[in-house]
Design an enzyme around this catalytic site. Structure first.
Site, PDB file in Angstrom:
ATOM      1  N   ARG A 257       0.853  -1.186   0.000  1.00  0.00           N
ATOM      2  CA  ARG A 257       0.000   0.000   0.000  1.00  0.00           C
ATOM      3  C   ARG A 257       0.890   1.238   0.000  1.00  0.00           C
ATOM      4  O   ARG A 257       1.457   1.601   1.023  1.00  0.00           O
ATOM      5  CB  ARG A 257      -0.940  -0.021   1.216  1.00  0.00           C
ATOM      6  CG  ARG A 257      -1.665   1.294   1.440  1.00  0.00           C
ATOM      7  CD  ARG A 257      -2.754   1.186   2.487  1.00  0.00           C
ATOM      8  NE  ARG A 257      -2.320   0.662   3.768  1.00  0.00           N
ATOM      9  CZ  ARG A 257      -1.686   1.372   4.707  1.00  0.00           C
ATOM     10  NH1 ARG A 257      -1.340   2.617   4.477  1.00  0.00           N
ATOM     11  NH2 ARG A 257      -1.363   0.811   5.859  1.00  0.00           N
ATOM     12  N   HIS A 261      -3.629   4.274   4.836  1.00  0.00           N
ATOM     13  CA  HIS A 261      -4.705   3.299   5.039  1.00  0.00           C
ATOM     14  C   HIS A 261      -6.030   3.915   4.596  1.00  0.00           C
ATOM     15  O   HIS A 261      -6.788   3.316   3.845  1.00  0.00           O
ATOM     16  CB  HIS A 261      -4.771   2.887   6.507  1.00  0.00           C
ATOM     17  CG  HIS A 261      -5.943   2.023   6.837  1.00  0.00           C
ATOM     18  ND1 HIS A 261      -6.068   0.734   6.372  1.00  0.00           N
ATOM     19  CD2 HIS A 261      -7.051   2.274   7.577  1.00  0.00           C
ATOM     20  CE1 HIS A 261      -7.201   0.214   6.813  1.00  0.00           C
ATOM     21  NE2 HIS A 261      -7.825   1.128   7.528  1.00  0.00           N
ATOM     22  N   TYR A 270       4.577   5.397  10.925  1.00  0.00           N
ATOM     23  CA  TYR A 270       4.891   3.985  11.182  1.00  0.00           C
ATOM     24  C   TYR A 270       5.709   3.310  10.088  1.00  0.00           C
ATOM     25  O   TYR A 270       5.998   2.119  10.181  1.00  0.00           O
ATOM     26  CB  TYR A 270       3.605   3.188  11.440  1.00  0.00           C
ATOM     27  CG  TYR A 270       2.541   3.272  10.362  1.00  0.00           C
ATOM     28  CD1 TYR A 270       2.603   2.487   9.221  1.00  0.00           C
ATOM     29  CD2 TYR A 270       1.459   4.146  10.500  1.00  0.00           C
ATOM     30  CE1 TYR A 270       1.632   2.556   8.246  1.00  0.00           C
ATOM     31  CE2 TYR A 270       0.477   4.235   9.527  1.00  0.00           C
ATOM     32  CZ  TYR A 270       0.562   3.429   8.404  1.00  0.00           C
ATOM     33  OH  TYR A 270      -0.408   3.508   7.436  1.00  0.00           O
TER      34      TYR A 270
END
Length: 363
Positions: A257, A261, A270
């Site tokens: 990805r 998100h 992160y």
């Protein structure tokens, strides 16, 4: 045929766009000529362009939220194009490229994110269920539908799309139990995009996700999810197994990805830029473009036409979204039940009174 692959994944196109042999998989893409490959590339370019346009619309306040699919175009387009129109798709909230390939009206695709619709498209118009927000729930629906196909004597199949995070959900595992027990004609398609929101896949498993399925009695394929040809071949194999009465197959498409998100997420908290750079080198669109160019099947004019096609579709999407009428505040009560009932009528009346308590409120 043994379909379980541990560790390395099946690959037909390298990141540099070089075609490599993969015995057992090559025959399933043998009929994809240059024209069809350009069509797959066109789908992928449009999917990415729609995704970036929707992200921009959210940033500009035109829609409330958007789940980007940037980087997952090959996994979605390759698998969707390997299905028949009569097969039924059960996806999560991120399968917008699949929806595009199934023929969903673009305005309908995005209207739910603007707040103009409760669930988007009519599932039976394109044989694809409305997006599932509850993680993994659609896997159970897919198995139930597949069992129904089997009971009816149809050779149609179903496919359930979900991410790596969903594999830790009970629903997905329960669905595999039923599918294996009843030999349901279903494909479990896991897009391992490396993150369940902010949690890396290594937190959930120390081994390939594809290794889980054989424990349920389901053969699995681990495939390069950024390789549209490999994904197409794997899905075609799984579909053929299901139609032939051999039951379910599990596909782990290893992808990434590239975006957030959702547009409410900040992935810089992160993951590192170096990790992102590493996956940029594996871009699913670039490898197809390189391969087509090396074949002499894509020149500058053809590439420009594909890009213009994508831009035109994006402009149409933007114009259609901005032209949507504002929904009536009480309209969401209209589709909760098939028939009116006193309990719902009371809630509607109470909400109407609440709205009327504001200046300019509607009742």
């Amino acid at each position: 045929m043994l379909l379980t692959h541990s560790g390395e994944y099946v690959q037909l196109l390298t990141p540099r766009g070089e075609r490599v042999d993969a015995p057992g998989f090559d025959p399933w893409v043998a009929d994809i000529d240059a024209e069809e490959l350009r069509s797959l590339y066109d789908d992928m370019v449009i999917s990415r362009r729609l995704d970036t346009e929707a992200t921009a619309l959210q940033r500009q306040g035109e829609i409330g939220l958007w789940p980007p699919l940037l980087g997952q175009e090959a996994a979605q387009v390759g698998s969707a194009r390997a299905l028949r129109d009569s097969d039924f798709v059960f996806g999560s909230y991120r399968e917008n490229a699949v929806a595009y390939c199934r023929g969903v009206d673009l305005t309908t695709m995005i209207s739910v994110w603007r707040g103009n619709a409760n669930a988007g498209w009519n599932p039976y118009d394109i044989n694809m269920a409305a997006p599932a927000i509850i993680i993994g729930a659609q896997s159970l629906h897919a198995v139930g539908y597949a069992m129904g196909c089997d009971f009816d004597g149809s050779d149609d199949i179903s496919i359930a799309y979900f991410g790596d995070g969903a594999t830790s959900q009970g629903d997905v595992n329960e669905a595999m139990v039923f599918a294996a027990s009843y030999k349901a004609p279903v494909i479990f398609f896991c897009q391992n995009n490396q993150y369940a929101i902010s949690e890396p896949v290594g937190v959930q498993t120390t081994k390939p996700i594809a290794d889980r399925a054989p424990g349920f009695g389901i053969p699995s394929i681990r495939v390069d999810g950024n390789d549209v040809l490999a994904v197409y071949a794997a899905t075609a194999i799984a579909a053929d197994r299901a139609r032939s009465g051999n039951g379910p197959t599990y596909i782990e498409a290893v992808t990434y990805r590239m975006g957030a998100h959702t547009t409410s997420d900040d992935p810089t908290r992160y993951r590192t830029e170096s990790e992102l750079d590493e996956w940029r080198e594996k871009d699913p669109l670039d490898r197809v473009k390189h391969y087509l160019t090396s074949m002499g099947a894509l020149d500058d004019d053809q590439s420009a036409q594909i890009d213009e096609h994508a831009d035109r579709v994006a402009r149409e999407l933007r114009a259609a979204i901005r032209a949507l009428p504002e929904p009536e505040p009480l309209s969401f009560f209209d589709t909760v039940f098939a028939e009116p009932n006193a309990h719902l009528a009371r809630q509607r009346s109470q909400h109407a009174a609440y709205l009327a308590s504001f200046d300019g409120g509607e009742s």
